[in-house]
Design a protein around this motif. Structure first.
Motif, PDB file in Angstrom:
ATOM      1  N   PHE A 215       0.814  -1.217   0.000  1.00  0.00           N
ATOM      2  CA  PHE A 215       0.000   0.000   0.000  1.00  0.00           C
ATOM      3  C   PHE A 215       0.849   1.270   0.000  1.00  0.00           C
ATOM      4  O   PHE A 215       0.319   2.368  -0.197  1.00  0.00           O
ATOM      5  N   GLU A 216       2.144   1.132   0.219  1.00  0.00           N
ATOM      6  CA  GLU A 216       3.028   2.299   0.196  1.00  0.00           C
ATOM      7  C   GLU A 216       3.618   2.552  -1.185  1.00  0.00           C
ATOM      8  O   GLU A 216       4.249   3.587  -1.403  1.00  0.00           O
ATOM      9  N   ARG A 221      -0.974   3.162  -5.113  1.00  0.00           N
ATOM     10  CA  ARG A 221      -1.711   4.363  -4.726  1.00  0.00           C
ATOM     11  C   ARG A 221      -2.400   5.006  -5.938  1.00  0.00           C
ATOM     12  O   ARG A 221      -3.529   5.485  -5.842  1.00  0.00           O
ATOM     13  N   TRP A 222      -1.714   4.986  -7.081  1.00  0.00           N
ATOM     14  CA  TRP A 222      -2.315   5.541  -8.294  1.00  0.00           C
ATOM     15  C   TRP A 222      -3.480   4.681  -8.758  1.00  0.00           C
ATOM     16  O   TRP A 222      -4.548   5.200  -9.107  1.00  0.00           O
ATOM     17  N   LEU A 223      -3.301   3.365  -8.767  1.00  0.00           N
ATOM     18  CA  LEU A 223      -4.360   2.466  -9.226  1.00  0.00           C
ATOM     19  C   LEU A 223      -5.618   2.585  -8.368  1.00  0.00           C
ATOM     20  O   LEU A 223      -6.739   2.578  -8.890  1.00  0.00           O
ATOM     21  N   VAL A 224      -5.432   2.709  -7.072  1.00  0.00           N
ATOM     22  CA  VAL A 224      -6.577   2.788  -6.165  1.00  0.00           C
ATOM     23  C   VAL A 224      -7.390   4.047  -6.424  1.00  0.00           C
ATOM     24  O   VAL A 224      -8.602   4.064  -6.182  1.00  0.00           O
ATOM     25  N   LEU A 230     -11.127  -1.015  -9.735  1.00  0.00           N
ATOM     26  CA  LEU A 230     -11.763  -1.824  -8.688  1.00  0.00           C
ATOM     27  C   LEU A 230     -13.080  -2.440  -9.146  1.00  0.00           C
ATOM     28  O   LEU A 230     -13.831  -2.974  -8.327  1.00  0.00           O
ATOM     29  N   TYR A 231     -13.349  -2.407 -10.436  1.00  0.00           N
ATOM     30  CA  TYR A 231     -14.588  -3.018 -10.928  1.00  0.00           C
ATOM     31  C   TYR A 231     -14.598  -4.520 -10.664  1.00  0.00           C
ATOM     32  O   TYR A 231     -15.662  -5.119 -10.522  1.00  0.00           O
ATOM     33  N   GLU A 249      -8.281   8.208   5.158  1.00  0.00           N
ATOM     34  CA  GLU A 249      -7.336   7.916   4.082  1.00  0.00           C
ATOM     35  C   GLU A 249      -8.017   7.591   2.767  1.00  0.00           C
ATOM     36  O   GLU A 249      -7.367   7.141   1.827  1.00  0.00           O
ATOM     37  N   GLY A 250      -9.307   7.835   2.670  1.00  0.00           N
ATOM     38  CA  GLY A 250     -10.010   7.582   1.425  1.00  0.00           C
ATOM     39  C   GLY A 250     -10.026   6.114   1.055  1.00  0.00           C
ATOM     40  O   GLY A 250     -10.001   5.224   1.897  1.00  0.00           O
TER      41      GLY A 250
END
Length: 417
Positions: A215-216, A221-224, A230-231, A249-250
Motif C-alpha cells: 500500500f506504500e 496508490r495511483w491504481l486505487v 476496482l470493478y 485515508e479515502g
C-alpha cells in the motif's frame, strides 16, 4: 441456443444499465458507468463474497420461511438450505449468475455423492467435470442455462470447461484476484505466503511482511485512485464514492483496513474467503474450510431441499411487485442498495413493506459504515421497521469476508405489521 445466450446477455446489460447508468453518456462519470455495465455483464462472482453463517444467524430461518434473495454466485442461496427447509426465490439482474445457480441445482438433482459434488463445485479443476456435465447435468438444465454453459468464450472453448481449469480463477472477481497476485509479486510481495500461518500471531507477522508494504507503493496508490481498477470487486462508481469517503485515508485506507481484517482477524484455517483471496482456491482435506452448502455434513439436506429454490432474472423490486401482500419472511439484498438512488430505494422498500409478513427480517451490507436508509426512504415506510443497531454491528464484526463496512438487520415488529 446461441440466440438464447445473446438474449440473456442483452437482458443483463439492459438491467445493469438501468441500475448503474445515470450520468450524461459523454461525461467522465457516464463513461465510468458504461464501463462498469460492460464489465458486469458476464460472470462476475464465481463465489459470493458475503458470509452465509452471519446471514443465517441474523435471519434465524425456520421451516417454510419464504426467502427473497439476490442470487449472485448462489453460495449463500444453497447454504441457507442448511438452516431449515425454506423456500428461496433467487433473483439477479445478471443472467450468468442465474445460469450458475441453475447449474448447481441440476447437479444436486443428479449427483448421489458429496465427493462428486465437491469435485465439481469445490475443487472445480478436474477434467472429468466436463464429461459429467455432458452426461449427467446438461439433460437436467433448462435451455437458457444450457445455452450459456455450452456457449463459447473468447478462447473458443465452451464455458463449462472452466470447471476443468479452476472455476474460481475466472469471472470478474476471480480474474481481479489473479491480477492482484501478479501485481503483488511484481512489487516483491507474495499473498500465498499467508497460507503458511499457523495462528493469528503468524498471520499478523506475514501480513506486515508481505501485504502491508504494497500500500506504500506509488503504483498501487495511483491504481486505487482509478475507480475502474476496482470493478473486479464489484464496486460501481456510486459505491466507490461512498467507500472512498469512509475514513480519513479515502479508498486506500478503506482497502488497507479490509485486507488487514481479512488477513489478521480470523483464523485462516476456518476462513474460506481468505483461502480464496490468498490461495485462489478452497483448501483441501477433511477439515478444509468450505461454504456450508459444500460441507459433507450438509450434502443430504441441501440435496433434499434444493427443489424449493427458484431462479428469476430481473430486479428484486420487480419480482416483489408481483408477489401477494404479506407473503415473504426474509429478504437478502447483499450490497445492491449502494447502487440505488432515493427513488429506487423507496420503490424497493415500498414493496418489501407490502410483502413482508409480521416478524419479517431484512439484511444487507454497505461498502461504508453508514445507515444508508434514513433520510432517503420516507419515514412513513422506514418507521414501520425496527433497526437492530447493536446486533448489526456485532454481526458485521463476525463476517469473515471482511470486505464491507456495514452489516444491517431490520425487523418488522408483529404489532407494526
Amino acid at each position: 441456443m446461441a440466440q438464447t445466450a445473446r438474449t440473456v446477455r442483452r437482458t443483463t446489460t439492459l438491467g445493469l444499465s438501468t441500475a448503474v447508468q445515470r450520468s450524461k453518456p459523454l461525461s467522465k462519470a457516464g463513461l465510468l458507468e458504461w464501463l462498469f455495465t460492460r464489465a458486469f455483464s458476464g460472470l462476475v462472482y464465481p463465489q459470493i463474497w458475503e458470509d452465509p453463517v452471519v446471514d443465517m444467524d441474523a435471519l434465524a430461518l425456520k421451516a417454510d420461511d419464504h426467502v427473497v434473495a439476490i442470487a449472485s454466485g448462489s453460495c449463500n442461496i444453497l447454504s441457507y438450505l442448511t438452516a431449515a427447509p425454506v423456500r428461496i426465490s433467487a433473483v439477479d439482474l445478471n443472467g450468468a449468475h442465474i445460469a450458475l445457480g441453475r447449474l448447481k441445482l441440476a447437479a444436486l438433482a443428479r449427483m448421489g455423492s458429496h465427493d462428486d459434488f465437491l469435485r465439481f463445485f469445490g475443487r472445480a479443476d478436474d477434467a472429468s467435470n466436463v464429461a459429467v456435465y455432458d452426461r449427467e447435468i446438461a439433460p437436467q438444465l433448462d435451455a437458457v442455462s444450457r445455452s450459456y454453459w455450452e456457449g463459447r468464450g473468447l478462447n473458443g472453448r465452451r464455458r463449462i470447461s472452466l470447471f476443468a481449469k479452476g472455476f474460481y480463477r475466472y469471472g470478474l472477481l476471480g480474474r481481479f484476484i489473479g491480477t492482484g497476485h501478479l501485481l503483488a509479486r511484481l512489487l516483491g510481495a507474495n499473498p500465498k505466503a499467508m497460507l503458511a500461518a499457523r495462528d493469528l500471531a503468524e498471520q499478523r507477522a506475514l501480513y506486515e511482511r508481505h501485504l502491508a508494504p504494497v500500500f506504500e507503493r506509488k503504483l498501487v496508490r495511483w491504481l486505487v485512485r482509478q475507480p475502474a481498477s476496482l470493478y473486479g470487486l464489484g464496486i460501481p462508481p456510486a459505491q466507490y464514492a461512498a467507500l472512498a469517503a469512509d475514513g480519513d485515508e479515502g479508498m486506500l485506507g478503506a482497502l488497507r483496513l479490509r485486507l488487514e481484517r481479512l488477513a489478521c482477524d480470523f483464523p485462516l484455517a476456518d476462513n474460506y474467503f481468505a483461502q480464496q483471496a490468498f490461495g485462489r482456491r478452497y483448501a483441501q482435506g477433511p477439515d478444509a474450510a468450505l461454504p456450508p452448502y459444500l460441507q459433507p455434513r450438509h450434502f443430504e439436506a441441501v440435496k433434499a431441499r434444493a427443489g424449493a429454490v427458484g431462479y428469476r432474472q430481473g430486479s428484486v423490486t420487480t419480482y416483489l411487485e408481483e408477489q401477494p401482500a404479506k407473503s415473504c419472511d426474509a429478504y437478502v439484498l447483499l450490497d445492491a442498495q449502494d447502487w440505488m438512488n432515493d427513488a429506487e430505494l423507496t420503490a424497493l422498500w415500498t414493496q418489501i413493506t407490502r410483502t413482508a409478513k409480521p416478524g419479517a427480517r431484512v439484511i444487507f451490507r454497505t461498502a461504508a459504515d453508514e445507515r444508508l436508509l434514513p433520510g432517503r426512504v420516507p419515514a412513513a415506510i422506514l418507521d414501520q421497521w425496527r433497526y437492530e443497531e447493536a446486533r448489526s454491528r456485532a454481526l458485521c464484526r463476525q463476517d469473515r469476508s471482511a470486505i464491507y463496512g456495514g452489516f444491517h438487520l431490520y425487523v418488522l415488529p408483529e404489532a407494526a405489521a
